[in-house]
Design a protein around this motif. Structure first.
Motif, short mmCIF file in Angstrom:
data_model
loop_
_atom_site.label_atom_id
_atom_site.label_comp_id
_atom_site.label_asym_id
_atom_site.label_seq_id
_atom_site.Cartn_x
_atom_site.Cartn_y
_atom_site.Cartn_z
N PRO A 251 -64.86 84.39 -40.60
CA PRO A 251 -64.01 85.61 -40.33
C PRO A 251 -62.84 85.27 -39.20
O PRO A 251 -61.70 85.72 -39.31
CB PRO A 251 -64.88 86.57 -39.88
CG PRO A 251 -66.26 86.32 -40.28
CD PRO A 251 -66.28 84.75 -40.48
N LYS A 254 -59.82 83.29 -40.76
CA LYS A 254 -59.34 84.26 -41.80
C LYS A 254 -58.45 85.24 -41.13
O LYS A 254 -57.09 85.23 -41.30
CB LYS A 254 -60.32 84.88 -42.66
CG LYS A 254 -59.94 85.65 -43.97
CD LYS A 254 -60.88 86.42 -44.70
CE LYS A 254 -60.45 87.85 -45.11
NZ LYS A 254 -61.58 88.60 -45.46
N GLN A 255 -59.06 85.71 -40.02
CA GLN A 255 -58.19 86.77 -39.44
C GLN A 255 -57.05 86.39 -38.43
O GLN A 255 -55.99 86.72 -38.46
CB GLN A 255 -59.21 87.50 -38.41
CG GLN A 255 -60.21 88.36 -39.25
CD GLN A 255 -61.27 88.97 -38.46
OE1 GLN A 255 -61.20 89.11 -36.99
NE2 GLN A 255 -62.41 89.42 -39.10
N GLU A 258 -54.18 86.04 -40.88
CA GLU A 258 -53.64 87.18 -41.19
C GLU A 258 -52.55 87.68 -40.07
O GLU A 258 -51.71 88.09 -40.32
CB GLU A 258 -54.75 88.21 -41.36
CG GLU A 258 -55.05 88.23 -42.97
CD GLU A 258 -56.56 89.26 -42.77
OE1 GLU A 258 -57.32 89.04 -43.96
OE2 GLU A 258 -56.69 90.18 -41.80
N LEU A 279 -66.10 82.01 -46.82
CA LEU A 279 -65.91 83.23 -45.92
C LEU A 279 -64.31 83.21 -45.38
O LEU A 279 -63.76 84.33 -45.15
CB LEU A 279 -66.66 82.89 -44.47
CG LEU A 279 -68.32 82.95 -44.77
CD1 LEU A 279 -68.94 82.56 -43.49
CD2 LEU A 279 -68.34 84.48 -45.10
N ALA A 280 -63.66 82.09 -45.47
CA ALA A 280 -62.18 82.41 -45.02
C ALA A 280 -61.32 82.03 -46.03
O ALA A 280 -60.21 82.42 -45.98
CB ALA A 280 -62.13 81.16 -44.03
N GLY A 281 -61.64 81.93 -47.27
CA GLY A 281 -60.74 81.85 -48.30
C GLY A 281 -60.00 80.50 -48.18
O GLY A 281 -60.01 79.59 -47.52
#
Lengths: 435, 353, 328
Positions: A251, A254-255, A258, A279-281
């Protein structure tokens, strides 16, 4: 010493079987009525890891590694001080809990083990090590990376895996060489592992003149990293390191993407798994991470084949290290000609062993000399090795594998011994009679 | 006279069997002595929490904080971390005192809160203490953060260290056995204090607050002081237990002081019967040994039935704890061994219903 | 400035998630004065069930919106059933028991539900299939994702809907009557048992939606997620004044903002090197861009709890809570 009752009828059966197919019988076939050869002395070796709980699969992997070593030794037949011996692995579950860990350690000491391979978590290994020290029983951990373990001044505590303060500098040095950051951010998950590793990374980066931002922290359950990341974004670091597990690292990454943070992210071994991609793509692509020791695919083929044949699955993470741990114990006993801890301990301290995870020698503290570290990257949802770092030098992974293959080719080809049959405890005494 | 005789001979048998117990246990393995020691620690903790929850009726979900304070006081004053090595008889009172201070610290702002609000604030307090312990490694290293404190001194009495085995009059006493006797001594002290408290003015004042705070105030009880006293007393027991935990384990880290631990101690108090000292002791002993019994029964049973572990013992343990809480509240809300007064209360409730 | 705006957006999103979960706590508390500790676990079941449905449908080639609708269509009734079951089996028998009893039951149920989820969905962190394309918008230098806008919007919609049910519908009138005095409500012809059951069912439905939002926003689900989230949401409900619907909303958003701004700024405010007057004291530490941070983001949860305790000390029934004389 309590095996005879079981072993006796077994050896009689084995002898009968041998008589039946007389061709294979050894030169003077022992008459069935003659007393069976003296039963081998049983030497108990302990293994402890979490067999239940969040990382039960890793605990089982460790246990399998140790079990494989014990069964191979039994199949081969080992003599210590001129006497035939048989090893027995006492495997226990510490649930990854320090309180349970000490109770289980006491239980193994009560059971008169002569050596122990484990525990898995540093947080459990440390309190347990005090008990083994008191009992004078050598302990080799195959996966506890916290430096404290071997800093307690205990004579019996060893580890065959690298320390956090070796892994930290390795990943930091890789960052320094490849990314050359001016400002770096270090985040951790406020656990013993995460904080310890992050401190080492920070120290190495600072020593190289990199400006390190004030430490940011989450917890081992943090799912929302946005506040911390937003703060970091304003500081524009050139590289970020996170000491923590994949569950929180995914996460985080990923965040970060973003929020538009473009700096490269790096992680320790806790977040060096394929799970990161899940989890993070897409954000996971290109991340850097390190693992203590050589990756499983770089361990000896003999070990990997034996493991697969025995357990029908591939080794996951630290199994090669617990495998080596047991073998080192056995080798030290052989050298000392005794399975008494006090007698073989000196041999253990100065051992030089060619194991599944490479050459193993211990320094004065009981740490592995020149432990290797591996740097990975994420490509297409899988972590792939990039480079091996050993004694401060970085070798590209392909070159490392090539060098290892050449060394193997140069040495006389060792035929892989037939993998022991599945029902090894039963097969072992029979095999000995056959000899 | 014969009544008294019976009582004393019963007591003598109990004391004798408690004294012989560790020898019987070490025959089965020193590990069992260790397990018993941890069980005694939980009895300590439950008795401490019982003062707050059982006697005074204040639900405290952050009790583990006091345990942590006691443990860290011992660890910091008797380990190479600060290079201090004070003897245990000095540290334990300091730990108990500091824990009591923390108890007052928690009690003061929460005096006006009742029931549910108090529960959430105490829970928050427990978390705050843990987070501080976990983070006070920076900027100045006080607690060594999540990495915990190692090499904590064992208890020492003169030249006798509780860390190793010794021989006394031909009897070999291992480290855990020595701890057992020390814990037993402390425990009898705690139980005596508890029994005295229960029937004292203070004990009755607590009971009055538990039943009806307004009425208690109306009859002239200084509720503020009495409530704070409950927090302080309860906390100090937790502090002593923490200190002993540090000494026995030799290593502590904030991981050992999480919310689940508070819930576990609460379960022991509730299961045994809130307010009843012997009930609480029984509850704590029962719940301490359940996981060990599960370890020896559930795993082998599943291995023979399914040849793999279907449900982990840890899961079964927590399931049983959860179900025990629910079923107890449903069918025996006053606990397995309820206080007589409590039983009356619950009876009355049922009658109204 | 854009950093500050970004932190506000972060806080609003987090706060909206807290608020949605807090609504469930506050509804139940409002009517029977019970802290339903197991509510967080219902949220977790909501997330887990949608995850299972979406994972099963992920390969089918349906549009993402359809898959999510399918997930919701299964999760909401399932969670409602769970909520009803909780009320019926665990709480209803205790309605006349002393205050501590249902609270302890709730703690017990929360442990049981967690272990059941562990057995069904394993201990591993499960990741949601990444099906929703996330669009990022730039607003005055801060970035907002489409998902964040949906979460904040949905939170408002749910609060309005709930407020309508409670203050505008027949059921709501019955609920308020029951909350005021169950005995008298019964005398006035209110089916108290049904009203209380309905409250649990609606609360569980909200929990299912909350679970879905949390799961999709963070992309993961885990059997302990409900406990952590529930604790925060419950604090939010208490902060706003438990039992009060707008209070849950205010408390949730406030808590989210406190956490985001706390993690974002307290570290800098307590960096002793940042104060030139103090600088001479710590010259060795502060030289060369060093820092001496007293309370960094590691104290994020502490800020939240400290704010909660302070509010309760000065307003024992929360920000918007009515001053109930003594309900215990």
């Amino acid at each position: 010493m309590n095996v005879p009752i079981k072993a006796l009828p077994l050896s009689v059966v084995a002898a009968l079987v041998l008589l039946a197919c007389g061709k294979e019988a050894p030169p003077p076939p022992p008459p069935a009525v003659a007393p069976a050869p003296p039963p081998p002395e049983v030497i108990k070796i302990g293994h402890v890891g979490p067999l239940t709980g969040g990382i039960a699969h890793l605990g089982k992997d460790n246990e399998n590694g140790a079990r494989l070593a014990v069964e191979e030794a039994n199949a081969k037949g080992v003599e210590i001080g001129g006497k035939k011996v048989k090893f027995e692995l006492l495997a226990e579950d510490d649930q990854g809990d320090p309180k349970v860990g000490t109770t289980v350690a006491q239980k193994l000491v009560d059971a008169k083990i002569v050596g122990i391979v484990g525990h898995l978590n540093s947080g459990v290994s440390i309190p347990a090590s005090a008990l083994y020290e008191q009992a004078g029983i050598p302990m080799i951990s195959g996966s506890s990376t916290n430096p404290k373990l071997t800093e307690q001044g205990f004579k019996v505590t060893f580890r065959v895996v690298g320390r956090d303060d070796q892994q930290g500098p390795a990943v930091a040095n890789y960052l320094l060489a490849e990314i050359k950051p001016k400002t770096a951010a270090v985040i951790d998950d406020a656990t013993a592992y995460g904080e310890g590793l992050s401190n080492e990374v920070e120290n190495t980066l600072k020593a190289a003149g990199v400006k390190v931002l004030p430490r940011e922290k989450g917890t081992d359950k943090t799912a929302d990293w946005k506040a911390v990341l937003t703060k970091l974004k304003g500081k524009k670091p050139d590289a970020v390191f996170y000491g923590g597990m994949d569950a929180t690292g995914g996460p985080l990454l990923k965040q970060a993407r973003e929020l538009g943070i473009k700096a490269p992210f790096s992680f320790g071994d806790g977040a060096c798994t394929d799970k990161m991609a899940e989890l993070a793509g897409a954000a996971a692509n290109g991340l850097l991470c390190s693992q203590a020791g050589v990756p499983v695919e770089a361990t000896s083929k003999k070990f990997r084949d034996g493991y697969k044949a025995q357990f029908k699955i591939d080794p996951i993470l630290y199994a090669p290290f617990t495998f080596d741990g047991v073998n080192i114990l056995i080798e030290a006993m052989k050298k000392a000609g005794s399975s008494e801890p006090a007698k073989y301990l000196p041999e253990l301290a100065k051992i030089s062993h060619e194991g599944a995870s490479g050459k193993i020698e211990f320094d004065a503290k009981g740490d592995r000399k020149d432990a290797e570290m591996t740097i990975f990257t994420m490509t297409g949802g899988k972590i792939t090795p990039l480079a091996i770092v050993k004694s401060g030098k970085t070798v590209k992974f392909e070159d490392f594998i090539k060098a290892a293959a050449e060394a193997a080719a140069a040495a006389p080809a060792v035929p892989t011994p037939a993998a022991p049959a599945a029902a090894a405890p039963v097969a072992a005494p029979a095999a000995e009679v056959k000899k | 006279m014969s009544q008294a005789n019976k009582y004393y001979s019963g007591l003598a048998v109990l004391i004798l069997s408690l004294l012989v117990l560790p020898f019987a246990l070490s025959a089965a393995g020193t590990a069992w002595v260790r397990i018993t020691n941890l069980a005694i620690l939980f009895v300590f903790l439950s008795l401490g929490l019982n003062i707050v929850v059982g006697f005074a009726g204040l639900l405290d979900l952050g009790y583990v904080a006091f345990y942590a304070v006691g443990a860290y006081v011992y660890a910091l004053l008797a380990s190479p971390h600060f290079g201090l090595h004070l003897p245990f008889w000095m540290i334990l009172p300091i730990g108990a005192g500091l824990a009591a201070l923390f108890g007052v610290l928690l009690g003061t702002p929460t005096l006006k809160l009742r029931g549910d609000y108090l529960a959430i604030v105490t829970l928050g307090f427990g978390e705050i203490v843990r987070i501080f312990l976990n983070n006070l490694s920076q900027p100045i290293n006080i607690t060594n953060g999540p990495r915990g404190i190692t090499l904590i001194d064992p208890v020492r009495l003169g030249s006798i260290s509780f860390g190793r085995s010794d021989q006394f009059f031909g009897l070999v006493l291992s480290g855990p056995m020595k701890y057992y006797y020390l814990l037993l001594l402390l425990l009898s002290l705690v139980i005596v204090v508890n029994l005295r408290l229960q029937n004292s003015r203070i004990g009755r004042a607590w009971e009055a607050i538990r039943e009806d705070e307004m009425a208690a105030r109306a009859i002239g009880i200084n509720t503020t002081r009495i409530k704070l006293l409950a927090f302080a007393m309860g906390a100090s027991f937790g502090g002593v237990a923490g200190g002993m935990f540090s000494a026995i384990q030799g290593f502590i880290s904030p991981e050992s002081f999480v919310l689940t631990e508070s819930v576990m101690i609460l379960s022991m108090v509730v299961l045994g019967g809130m307010g009843n000292i012997w009930g609480v002791v029984a509850g704590a002993v029962l719940l301490s040994f359940v996981p060990e019994m599960l370890r020896y029964t559930v795993v082998p049973l599943q291995m023979t039935l399914f040849s793999r572990i279907v449900i982990e013992p840890e899961v079964i343990r927590l399931l049983l704890f959860g179900l025990a809480l629910v079923l107890m509240m449903r069918f025996r809300p006053a606990g397995l061994w309820p206080l007589r007064a409590r039983q009356r209360e619950f009876h009355k409730q049922a009658a109204i219903k | 400035m854009d950093t500050f705006l970004q932190q506000i957006i972060n806080g609003l999103t987090l706060g909206s998630l807290y608020a949605i979960v807090a609504l469930g706590y506050t509804m139940v508390y409002g009517i029977i004065q019970l802290i339903n500790f197991a509510h967080g676990e219902v949220v977790m079941f909501g997330a887990m069930i949608t995850l299972s449905v979406i994972s099963a449908a992920a390969g089918s080639g349906l549009p993402p919106a359809a898959m999510i609708l399918m997930g919701v269509a299964v999760a909401i009734p399932a969670c409602m059933a769970l909520g009803y079951l909780l009320e019926r089996a665990a709480y209803r028998p205790l309605r006349k028991a002393p205050r501590l009893a249902p609270l302890i039951t709730a703690i017990g149920m929360s442990i049981v539900l967690q272990q059941i989820a562990l057995m069904i969905w394993s201990r591993n962190i499960l990741s949601f299939p990444q099906i929703l394309p996330v669009t990022l918008y730039e607003v005055a230098g801060a970035s907002v994702s489409s998902l964040q806008i949906i979460i904040i919007g949905l939170c408002l919609v749910m609060m309005t809907g709930l407020a309508w049910i409670v203050y505008g519908s027949r059921l709501g009138t019955a609920m308020r009557a029951t909350a005021e005095n169950p005995e008298i409500a019964r005398l006035m012809g209110v089916d108290v048992d049904r009203v209380i059951a309905m409250t649990f069912i609606i609360g569980a439905g909200l929990a299912a939606v909350a679970g879905l939002m949390v799961g999709i926003y963070y992309g993961l689900a885990h059997y302990t997620m409900g406990a952590t989230l529930g604790l925060k949401a419950f604090s939010a409900a208490v902060l706003g004044g438990i039992g009060n619907i707008p209070g849950a909303m205010v408390g949730g958003i406030l808590l989210g903002l406190v956490e985001a701004l706390g993690a974002g700024y307290i570290g800098e405010l307590t960096d002793l090197c940042g104060y030139s007057t103090l600088n001479f004291l710590f010259q060795s530490r502060c030289a060369d861009g060093g820092n001496l941070v007293l309370f960094g983001s590691n104290y994020q949860d502490v800020f939240a709890f400290v704010v909660l305790i302070l509010v309760l000390v000065f307003r024992p029934s929360g920000l918007l809570g009515e001053r109930v004389a003594d309900r215990a």
